[in-house]
Design an enzyme around this catalytic site. Structure first.
Site, PDB file in Angstrom:
ATOM      1  N   ASP A 303      84.516  81.868  34.891  1.00  0.00           N
ATOM      2  CA  ASP A 303      83.811  81.903  36.166  1.00  0.00           C
ATOM      3  C   ASP A 303      82.329  81.635  35.945  1.00  0.00           C
ATOM      4  OD1 ASP A 303      82.599  84.295  35.417  1.00  0.00           O
ATOM      5  OD2 ASP A 303      83.765  85.538  36.765  1.00  0.00           O
ATOM      6  N   ASP A 346      84.439  81.147  42.466  1.00  0.00           N
ATOM      7  CA  ASP A 346      83.918  80.489  41.251  1.00  0.00           C
ATOM      8  C   ASP A 346      84.859  80.710  40.071  1.00  0.00           C
ATOM      9  OD1 ASP A 346      83.282  83.248  41.292  1.00  0.00           O
ATOM     10  OD2 ASP A 346      81.745  82.960  39.767  1.00  0.00           O
TER      11      ASP A 346
END
Length: 428
Positions: A303, A346
């Site tokens: 991420d 993300d």
């Protein structure tokens, strides 16, 4: 009008759904074909490796009769091999069987323009190279696997295994023939079709895949013949007109339903990467392949560090562009055989196939982290974007499930964040 739209979208959705199912069936069959061919090819490549080891040990004791006897023994135990040959330096010195191959004895590879580039590639790379299928000097058609021989670090010569193309492909596919499918194979560099109907590569609704061969690639076109029986668009329009006289009013609902269950259902709408649903399919395939072939594969959970701060500072539009740019960098820096997917926000997951060790997986993670050391230019803003990465390696001898494997990658990602971000952590 609403009734017409409703039935048109409904019938079109059913047609697209059937096309999608036929496409996935072709993809599954393609994976099976590729696995069978790889297995048949690998059994032939060991011939060159074994003879190379023998020559390195007994290079000072080689005699014509002894070498011919060794080649004869290897040839008698090999399938689909037309002949075996050994070049000392660049000159073909030993060939078995000699009958039918007299023309090639004594030739210098450097003088054969059609074959020298692949011979040179094998020598320069110090790796085996598969050439062809091509027309052979002694007549006929075949594939040639060349394996360079180095003694004490110096080039000594090259071993060639000439494979009968028709016999090899027939044996590779004999146990997986399925009248529901047709397929063709061609070389990726020259687009030369050597199996099946070349027209498949230009048709619609054809599944295209790539497979790697020693120092090269092949492309496959796989057709599911069931797609021929699907109704055409014109029939759908006629039925829509007739049915629109009976019902209407709910076209919008089915338009949304059609979109959800069509191609968009497998891909992330922002990045174009595989979404969670397609990731599960790819992961299940990698898991089955690893179990069957006793291979390992890696799983990476990633991420973006401090992504909320990027959204807060630059706005969500810039945040979306950052996610798209991250997806492009990840996709362009992994192999075609691997899968990078976006789970949402993300969060990304990468399936890294054929990993022999944890060090190999770490090397991939380090490369990706280095790539993100260069800031991104997003909407005239220079933004530093870094990743945290969690790694885990699947061992086919273990009883770890895919759900557990994903959890291991997530926990390793958490550890990477905990230790300062912009780094990786390996599950132990």
């Amino acid at each position: 009008m609403l009734a017409f739209l409703f039935w048109h979208f409904l019938l079109d959705y059913q047609r697209q759904k059937a096309e999608g199912e036929a496409y996935l069936e072709a993809a599954s069959y393609g994976s099976l074909l590729r696995a069978e061919l790889d297995r048949e090819l690998n059994s032939l490549l060991f011939i060159s490796n074994g003879l190379s080891s023998f020559i390195k040990v007994y290079r000072n004791e080689l005699e014509q009769e002894k070498m011919q006897a060794i080649l004869a023994d290897l040839w008698s135990n090999a399938h689909h091999v037309r002949n075996l040959a050994v070049a000392v330096n660049y000159k073909l010195t030993y060939v078995y069987p000699e009958k039918g191959n007299e023309q090639i004895i004594g030739i210098d590879y450097r003088e054969v323009a059609s074959q020298w580039p692949k011979v040179k590639l094998a020598i320069d790379s110090r790796q085996g190279v598969l050439d062809g299928p091509l027309d052979l000097i002694q007549g006929g058609n075949g594939m040639i696997y060349r394996f360079p021989i180095f003694v004490d670090g110096h080039y000594w010569g090259i071993m060639s295994t000439v494979i009968d193309t028709h016999s090899f492909l027939q044996a590779a596919f004999q146990n997986v023939q399925n009248p529901q499918f047709s397929f063709a194979i061609r070389t990726a560099d020259q687009k030369r079709v050597f199996h099946g109907d070349a027209a498949l590569f230009s048709q619609k609704n054809i599944f295209i895949q790539q497979s790697e061969v020693p120092n090269g690639k092949w492309e496959w076109a796989i057709e599911n013949k069931r797609s021929h029986d699907l109704p055409g668009r014109s029939l759908g329009i006629v039925l829509s007109v007739l049915l629109s006289l009976l019902v209407g009013g709910i076209a919008y609902f089915f338009a949304q339903e059609r979109y959800y269950l069509s191609e968009g259902a497998l891909m992330d709408s922002l990045t174009g990467l595989p979404n969670r649903r397609l990731l599960e399919s790819r992961l299940n395939y990698a898991h089955s392949e690893a179990k069957r072939d006793h291979k390992r594969f890696g799983l990476m959970a990633l991420d973006v560090d401090h992504f909320k701060a990027i959204n807060d500072q630059y706005g969500h539009d810039v945040g979306d562009e950052v996610i798209k740019a991250v997806a492009v960098r990840l996709k362009s820096n992994i192999r075609d055989m691997d899968t990078v997917s976006r789970l949402g926000g993300d969060e990304f997951v990468i399936v890294v196939k054929d990993q022999l060790s944890e060090q190999g997986l770490i090397k991939v993670a380090t490369k990706l982290l280095d790539i993100f050391n260069v800031p991104m230019l997003i909407n005239d803003h220079e933004i530093a974007v870094h990743l945290s990465v969690g790694l885990t390696l699947y061992d086919p001898l273990s009883d770890v499930t895919l759900k557990q494997l994903l959890k291991q990658a997530d926990m390793a990602l958490y550890q990477a964040k905990h230790t300062g971000r912009n780094t990786y952590s390996l599950w132990k």
